[in-house]
Design a protein around this motif. Sequence first.
Motif, PDB file in Angstrom:
ATOM      1  N   ILE A  45       0.840  -1.202   0.000  1.00 28.82           N
ATOM      2  CA  ILE A  45       0.000   0.000   0.000  1.00 28.82           C
ATOM      3  C   ILE A  45       0.871   1.247   0.000  1.00 28.82           C
ATOM      4  O   ILE A  45       0.608   2.208  -0.730  1.00 28.82           O
ATOM      5  CB  ILE A  45      -0.972  -0.003   1.193  1.00 28.82           C
ATOM      6  CG1 ILE A  45      -2.023  -1.085   0.976  1.00 28.82           C
ATOM      7  CG2 ILE A  45      -1.632   1.362   1.377  1.00 28.82           C
ATOM      8  CD1 ILE A  45      -2.993  -1.246   2.114  1.00 28.82           C
ATOM      9  N   LYS A  46       1.929   1.243   0.789  1.00 28.84           N
ATOM     10  CA  LYS A  46       2.815   2.402   0.841  1.00 28.84           C
ATOM     11  C   LYS A  46       3.432   2.678  -0.530  1.00 28.84           C
ATOM     12  O   LYS A  46       3.481   3.827  -0.978  1.00 28.84           O
ATOM     13  CB  LYS A  46       3.921   2.176   1.876  1.00 28.84           C
ATOM     14  CG  LYS A  46       3.424   2.137   3.308  1.00 28.84           C
ATOM     15  CD  LYS A  46       4.553   1.832   4.265  1.00 28.84           C
ATOM     16  CE  LYS A  46       4.070   1.755   5.691  1.00 28.84           C
ATOM     17  NZ  LYS A  46       5.169   1.480   6.627  1.00 28.84           N
ATOM     18  N   MET A  81      -1.795 -21.523  -1.025  1.00 31.03           N
ATOM     19  CA  MET A  81      -2.025 -20.281  -1.754  1.00 31.03           C
ATOM     20  C   MET A  81      -3.150 -19.476  -1.110  1.00 31.03           C
ATOM     21  O   MET A  81      -3.054 -18.255  -0.970  1.00 31.03           O
ATOM     22  CB  MET A  81      -2.355 -20.557  -3.220  1.00 31.03           C
ATOM     23  CG  MET A  81      -2.521 -19.288  -4.035  1.00 31.03           C
ATOM     24  SD  MET A  81      -2.858 -19.618  -5.768  1.00 31.03           S
ATOM     25  CE  MET A  81      -1.232 -20.084  -6.317  1.00 31.03           C
ATOM     26  N   ILE A  82      -4.194 -20.150  -0.674  1.00 28.54           N
ATOM     27  CA  ILE A  82      -5.307 -19.462  -0.012  1.00 28.54           C
ATOM     28  C   ILE A  82      -4.833 -18.820   1.281  1.00 28.54           C
ATOM     29  O   ILE A  82      -5.165 -17.665   1.577  1.00 28.54           O
ATOM     30  CB  ILE A  82      -6.484 -20.428   0.230  1.00 28.54           C
ATOM     31  CG1 ILE A  82      -7.128 -20.790  -1.115  1.00 28.54           C
ATOM     32  CG2 ILE A  82      -7.506 -19.837   1.197  1.00 28.54           C
ATOM     33  CD1 ILE A  82      -8.103 -21.937  -1.052  1.00 28.54           C
ATOM     34  N   VAL A  83      -4.018 -19.533   2.051  1.00 26.37           N
ATOM     35  CA  VAL A  83      -3.477 -18.975   3.293  1.00 26.37           C
ATOM     36  C   VAL A  83      -2.596 -17.766   2.979  1.00 26.37           C
ATOM     37  O   VAL A  83      -2.713 -16.717   3.614  1.00 26.37           O
ATOM     38  CB  VAL A  83      -2.678 -20.046   4.080  1.00 26.37           C
ATOM     39  CG1 VAL A  83      -1.864 -19.424   5.201  1.00 26.37           C
ATOM     40  CG2 VAL A  83      -3.629 -21.100   4.623  1.00 26.37           C
ATOM     41  N   PHE A  84      -1.722 -17.904   1.977  1.00 26.40           N
ATOM     42  CA  PHE A  84      -0.845 -16.805   1.579  1.00 26.40           C
ATOM     43  C   PHE A  84      -1.673 -15.565   1.209  1.00 26.40           C
ATOM     44  O   PHE A  84      -1.414 -14.468   1.691  1.00 26.40           O
ATOM     45  CB  PHE A  84       0.029 -17.236   0.393  1.00 26.40           C
ATOM     46  CG  PHE A  84       0.796 -16.111  -0.245  1.00 26.40           C
ATOM     47  CD1 PHE A  84       1.953 -15.628   0.329  1.00 26.40           C
ATOM     48  CD2 PHE A  84       0.361 -15.547  -1.438  1.00 26.40           C
ATOM     49  CE1 PHE A  84       2.656 -14.594  -0.258  1.00 26.40           C
ATOM     50  CE2 PHE A  84       1.061 -14.513  -2.035  1.00 26.40           C
ATOM     51  CZ  PHE A  84       2.211 -14.029  -1.440  1.00 26.40           C
ATOM     52  N   LEU A  85      -2.668 -15.760   0.359  1.00 27.18           N
ATOM     53  CA  LEU A  85      -3.492 -14.631  -0.082  1.00 27.18           C
ATOM     54  C   LEU A  85      -4.281 -14.028   1.076  1.00 27.18           C
ATOM     55  O   LEU A  85      -4.403 -12.801   1.184  1.00 27.18           O
ATOM     56  CB  LEU A  85      -4.431 -15.060  -1.204  1.00 27.18           C
ATOM     57  CG  LEU A  85      -3.748 -15.380  -2.531  1.00 27.18           C
ATOM     58  CD1 LEU A  85      -4.747 -15.994  -3.509  1.00 27.18           C
ATOM     59  CD2 LEU A  85      -3.110 -14.150  -3.118  1.00 27.18           C
ATOM     60  N   SER A  86      -4.818 -14.868   1.941  1.00 29.65           N
ATOM     61  CA  SER A  86      -5.567 -14.368   3.099  1.00 29.65           C
ATOM     62  C   SER A  86      -4.683 -13.521   4.000  1.00 29.65           C
ATOM     63  O   SER A  86      -5.096 -12.462   4.479  1.00 29.65           O
ATOM     64  CB  SER A  86      -6.160 -15.532   3.899  1.00 29.65           C
ATOM     65  OG  SER A  86      -7.070 -16.249   3.118  1.00 29.65           O
ATOM     66  N   GLN A  87      -3.453 -13.975   4.228  1.00 25.03           N
ATOM     67  CA  GLN A  87      -2.521 -13.209   5.055  1.00 25.03           C
ATOM     68  C   GLN A  87      -2.190 -11.872   4.397  1.00 25.03           C
ATOM     69  O   GLN A  87      -2.143 -10.841   5.067  1.00 25.03           O
ATOM     70  CB  GLN A  87      -1.232 -14.004   5.279  1.00 25.03           C
ATOM     71  CG  GLN A  87      -1.412 -15.204   6.164  1.00 25.03           C
ATOM     72  CD  GLN A  87      -0.184 -16.103   6.174  1.00 25.03           C
ATOM     73  OE1 GLN A  87       0.663 -16.047   5.284  1.00 25.03           O
ATOM     74  NE2 GLN A  87      -0.083 -16.950   7.187  1.00 25.03           N
ATOM     75  N   GLN A  88      -1.982 -11.895   3.091  1.00 29.88           N
ATOM     76  CA  GLN A  88      -1.678 -10.661   2.377  1.00 29.88           C
ATOM     77  C   GLN A  88      -2.836  -9.678   2.472  1.00 29.88           C
ATOM     78  O   GLN A  88      -2.640  -8.488   2.731  1.00 29.88           O
ATOM     79  CB  GLN A  88      -1.357 -10.950   0.908  1.00 29.88           C
ATOM     80  CG  GLN A  88      -0.148 -11.837   0.686  1.00 29.88           C
ATOM     81  CD  GLN A  88       1.133 -11.219   1.198  1.00 29.88           C
ATOM     82  OE1 GLN A  88       1.480 -10.108   0.850  1.00 29.88           O
ATOM     83  NE2 GLN A  88       1.836 -11.944   2.049  1.00 29.88           N
ATOM     84  N   GLU A  94      -5.217  -9.480   4.773  1.00 32.33           N
ATOM     85  CA  GLU A  94      -5.354  -8.960   6.130  1.00 32.33           C
ATOM     86  C   GLU A  94      -4.288  -7.918   6.442  1.00 32.33           C
ATOM     87  O   GLU A  94      -4.578  -6.880   7.040  1.00 32.33           O
ATOM     88  CB  GLU A  94      -5.317 -10.102   7.157  1.00 32.33           C
ATOM     89  CG  GLU A  94      -6.540 -10.995   7.108  1.00 32.33           C
ATOM     90  CD  GLU A  94      -7.852 -10.220   7.228  1.00 32.33           C
ATOM     91  OE1 GLU A  94      -7.975  -9.370   8.134  1.00 32.33           O
ATOM     92  OE2 GLU A  94      -8.755 -10.468   6.405  1.00 32.33           O
ATOM     93  N   GLN A  95      -3.065  -8.153   6.021  1.00 34.72           N
ATOM     94  CA  GLN A  95      -2.000  -7.175   6.250  1.00 34.72           C
ATOM     95  C   GLN A  95      -2.268  -5.894   5.470  1.00 34.72           C
ATOM     96  O   GLN A  95      -2.038  -4.788   5.973  1.00 34.72           O
ATOM     97  CB  GLN A  95      -0.648  -7.766   5.876  1.00 34.72           C
ATOM     98  CG  GLN A  95      -0.184  -8.841   6.833  1.00 34.72           C
ATOM     99  CD  GLN A  95       1.131  -9.471   6.409  1.00 34.72           C
ATOM    100  OE1 GLN A  95       1.721  -9.094   5.410  1.00 34.72           O
ATOM    101  NE2 GLN A  95       1.601 -10.438   7.184  1.00 34.72           N
ATOM    102  N   LEU A  96      -2.768  -6.030   4.259  1.00 33.96           N
ATOM    103  CA  LEU A  96      -3.073  -4.843   3.450  1.00 33.96           C
ATOM    104  C   LEU A  96      -4.227  -4.052   4.042  1.00 33.96           C
ATOM    105  O   LEU A  96      -4.198  -2.822   4.066  1.00 33.96           O
ATOM    106  CB  LEU A  96      -3.383  -5.254   2.010  1.00 33.96           C
ATOM    107  CG  LEU A  96      -2.190  -5.778   1.216  1.00 33.96           C
ATOM    108  CD1 LEU A  96      -2.651  -6.354  -0.113  1.00 33.96           C
ATOM    109  CD2 LEU A  96      -1.159  -4.692   0.997  1.00 33.96           C
TER     110      LEU A  96
END
Length: 121
Positions: A48-49, A91-98, A100-102
């Motif tokens: 985002i930054k 991949m679903i876990v990776f995307l979910s983490q991304q 949430e962080q975003l």
Amino acid sequence: MNFGTSLCQHRKSRKLSQTEIAEQIGTCQSTYSAWESDKAALPAEYFIKLAYVFEVELTALVPQALSEWVKKVPIQQHSTQEELVIIQKQMIVFLSQQVEQLKAENERLRRTYPGSNRSVA
């Protein structure tokens, strides 16, 4: 084009140095340099930054990073159905983490810059 090359092109199109970008997003030049050279993965909170600094939509950065992750996935021609399901779950876990962080970073930026009309998503 890999993700680091894309970062470099965005930076150069803005006529900014690595140091200037690093200062704007709250990291050091050596860390930013590692992202541009694909020696380190870009943490989600920096998407985002960077989208904000580069004045691009977030979607201009995320697909490239995801494609880099997918390239590292060990899918073989002989992968079993079970192995593919495990990879899909990863991949679903990776995307979910991304995501949430975003979301967290986007909310933090909204609080930091309440009057800003910029959109990064």
